[in-house]
Design a protein around this motif. Structure first.
Motif, short mmCIF file in Angstrom:
data_model
loop_
_atom_site.label_atom_id
_atom_site.label_comp_id
_atom_site.label_asym_id
_atom_site.label_seq_id
_atom_site.Cartn_x
_atom_site.Cartn_y
_atom_site.Cartn_z
N ASP A 1 0.84 -1.19 0.00
CA ASP A 1 0.00 0.00 0.00
C ASP A 1 0.88 1.24 0.00
N ALA A 2 0.70 2.09 -1.00
CA ALA A 2 1.54 3.28 -1.12
C ALA A 2 1.13 4.37 -0.13
N GLY A 3 -0.01 4.20 0.54
CA GLY A 3 -0.45 5.21 1.50
C GLY A 3 -1.13 6.37 0.82
N PRO A 4 -1.59 7.32 1.60
CA PRO A 4 -2.30 8.47 1.03
C PRO A 4 -1.38 9.32 0.17
N THR A 5 -1.96 9.96 -0.83
CA THR A 5 -1.19 10.83 -1.71
C THR A 5 -0.76 12.08 -0.93
N PRO A 6 0.52 12.46 -1.02
CA PRO A 6 0.98 13.65 -0.29
C PRO A 6 0.27 14.91 -0.77
N VAL A 7 0.11 15.86 0.12
CA VAL A 7 -0.43 17.16 -0.21
C VAL A 7 0.60 17.91 -1.05
N ARG A 8 0.19 18.37 -2.22
CA ARG A 8 1.09 19.11 -3.10
C ARG A 8 1.08 20.59 -2.71
N LEU A 9 2.25 21.11 -2.36
CA LEU A 9 2.34 22.45 -1.78
C LEU A 9 3.20 23.38 -2.63
N LEU A 10 2.68 24.58 -2.88
CA LEU A 10 3.43 25.63 -3.56
C LEU A 10 3.75 26.73 -2.55
N LEU A 11 5.03 27.10 -2.43
CA LEU A 11 5.47 28.16 -1.52
C LEU A 11 5.57 29.47 -2.27
N VAL A 12 4.97 30.53 -1.73
CA VAL A 12 5.02 31.84 -2.37
C VAL A 12 5.50 32.87 -1.34
N ASP A 13 6.71 33.37 -1.51
CA ASP A 13 7.27 34.38 -0.61
C ASP A 13 8.43 35.06 -1.32
N ASP A 14 8.53 36.39 -1.17
CA ASP A 14 9.59 37.11 -1.87
C ASP A 14 10.92 37.01 -1.16
N ASP A 15 10.95 36.51 0.08
CA ASP A 15 12.19 36.39 0.84
C ASP A 15 12.79 35.00 0.63
N PRO A 16 13.95 34.90 -0.03
CA PRO A 16 14.53 33.59 -0.29
C PRO A 16 14.90 32.84 0.99
N LEU A 17 15.21 33.55 2.06
CA LEU A 17 15.52 32.88 3.32
C LEU A 17 14.29 32.22 3.92
N VAL A 18 13.14 32.90 3.80
CA VAL A 18 11.89 32.31 4.28
C VAL A 18 11.55 31.06 3.47
N ARG A 19 11.69 31.16 2.15
CA ARG A 19 11.40 29.99 1.31
C ARG A 19 12.33 28.84 1.64
N ALA A 20 13.60 29.15 1.87
CA ALA A 20 14.56 28.10 2.20
C ALA A 20 14.21 27.44 3.52
N GLY A 21 13.80 28.25 4.51
CA GLY A 21 13.41 27.69 5.80
C GLY A 21 12.17 26.81 5.69
N LEU A 22 11.19 27.28 4.91
CA LEU A 22 9.98 26.48 4.72
C LEU A 22 10.28 25.19 3.97
N SER A 23 11.14 25.27 2.98
CA SER A 23 11.51 24.08 2.22
C SER A 23 12.17 23.05 3.12
N LEU A 24 13.06 23.52 3.98
CA LEU A 24 13.74 22.62 4.91
C LEU A 24 12.74 22.00 5.87
N MET A 25 11.81 22.80 6.36
CA MET A 25 10.82 22.32 7.31
C MET A 25 9.89 21.28 6.69
N PHE A 26 9.34 21.60 5.52
CA PHE A 26 8.42 20.66 4.88
C PHE A 26 9.14 19.47 4.28
N GLY A 27 10.43 19.62 3.99
CA GLY A 27 11.18 18.51 3.42
C GLY A 27 11.26 17.32 4.36
N GLY A 28 11.18 17.59 5.66
CA GLY A 28 11.23 16.50 6.62
C GLY A 28 9.88 16.09 7.16
N ALA A 29 8.81 16.62 6.56
CA ALA A 29 7.46 16.33 7.05
C ALA A 29 6.79 15.25 6.21
#
Length: 239
Positions: free
Chosen positions: A12-40
């Motif tokens: 069983d492959a399990g539930p389909t992951p939620v597909r998420l688009l990040l929108v923020d003009d600050d590259p540091l914020v996007r990088a932090g969010l990417s790191l956070m969601f990358g491990g979720a």
């Protein structure tokens, strides 16, 4: 003859992951969010955008389930991007990122169809949970913040008869639907509404669905705002 075909069922492959688009003009914020969601678990970042101007093309290309949207961006702000996005058919859900929990822009974003918002200093686990909840159809607003936002949204408006217009819209609801709308406006969950109004959770869900359809709304947050605009929550608010 013995078959060489492996009859073992596929895992069983399990539930389909939620597909998420990040929108923020600050590259540091996007990088932090990417790191956070990358491990979720259960969430997959399918792309990023640095401005609201990029959102339509990125959504068309990547087909996200949820857009995590900053508000203050230089070219096209998140409010405008949210309004344009939610006006489209089959639009993804939008969760607003903000620094201020009582920002007037947040209120306008909720009216435009955003499913809620999270503060940028919210603990990572709660941000991840917010995205999952929105993808599942639940608005992301705590009861305390909901009351503050709704109260401010329903404040004096010298340019229009907001209460009269809201009451006229709600007039199309049947009595039971109106009771459910009021309960939604007071931040009740489906289970709490079912207990309060002596009906099943499935019946509550059906009423909420009909309310959304009759009033041409996107989510429960907009039901809450409309109920407060019409003055239906004042008895409890003044208690």
């Amino acid at each position: 003859m013995t078959s060489n075909v492996d009859a073992t069922p596929a895992p069983d492959a399990g539930p389909t992951p939620v597909r998420l688009l990040l929108v923020d003009d600050d590259p540091l914020v996007r990088a932090g969010l990417s790191l956070m969601f990358g491990g979720a678990d259960g969430v997959e970042i399918v792309g990023e955008a640095a401005d609201g101007a990029e959102v339509p093309a990125r959504v068309a290309e990547l087909k996200p389930d949820v857009v995590l949207m900053d508000l203050r961006m230089p070219k096209v702000d998140g409010l405008t991007a949210t309004e344009e996005l939610r006006a489209r058919p089959d639009a993804p859900e939008v969760v607003v990122l903000t620094t201020f929990h009582a920002d007037e822009q947040v209120l306008r974003a909720l009216r435009a169809g955003a499913a809620g918002f999270v503060l940028k200093d919210t603990p990572p686990a709660e941000i991840v949970s917010a995205v999952r909840r929105v993808a599942a159809g639940d608005p992301v607003l705590s009861p305390t913040v909901t009351r503050q936002l709704i109260a401010r949204a329903a404040g004096p408006d010298p340019y229009s008869d907001r209460r009269g217009r809201a009451a006229a819209r709600l007039a199309v609801l049947a009595e039971r639907e109106r009771e459910v709308a009021v309960a939604v406006g007071r931040g009740r969950s489906n289970a709490e509404i079912a207990a309060q109004l002596y009906m099943s959770v499935a019946t509550v869900k059906a009423h909420v669905s009909r309310i959304l359809t009759k009033l041409d709304l996107n989510n429960r947050v907009q039901i809450a705002l409309l109920a407060h605009d019409a003055g239906l929550l004042e008895a409890e608010d003044g208690a």
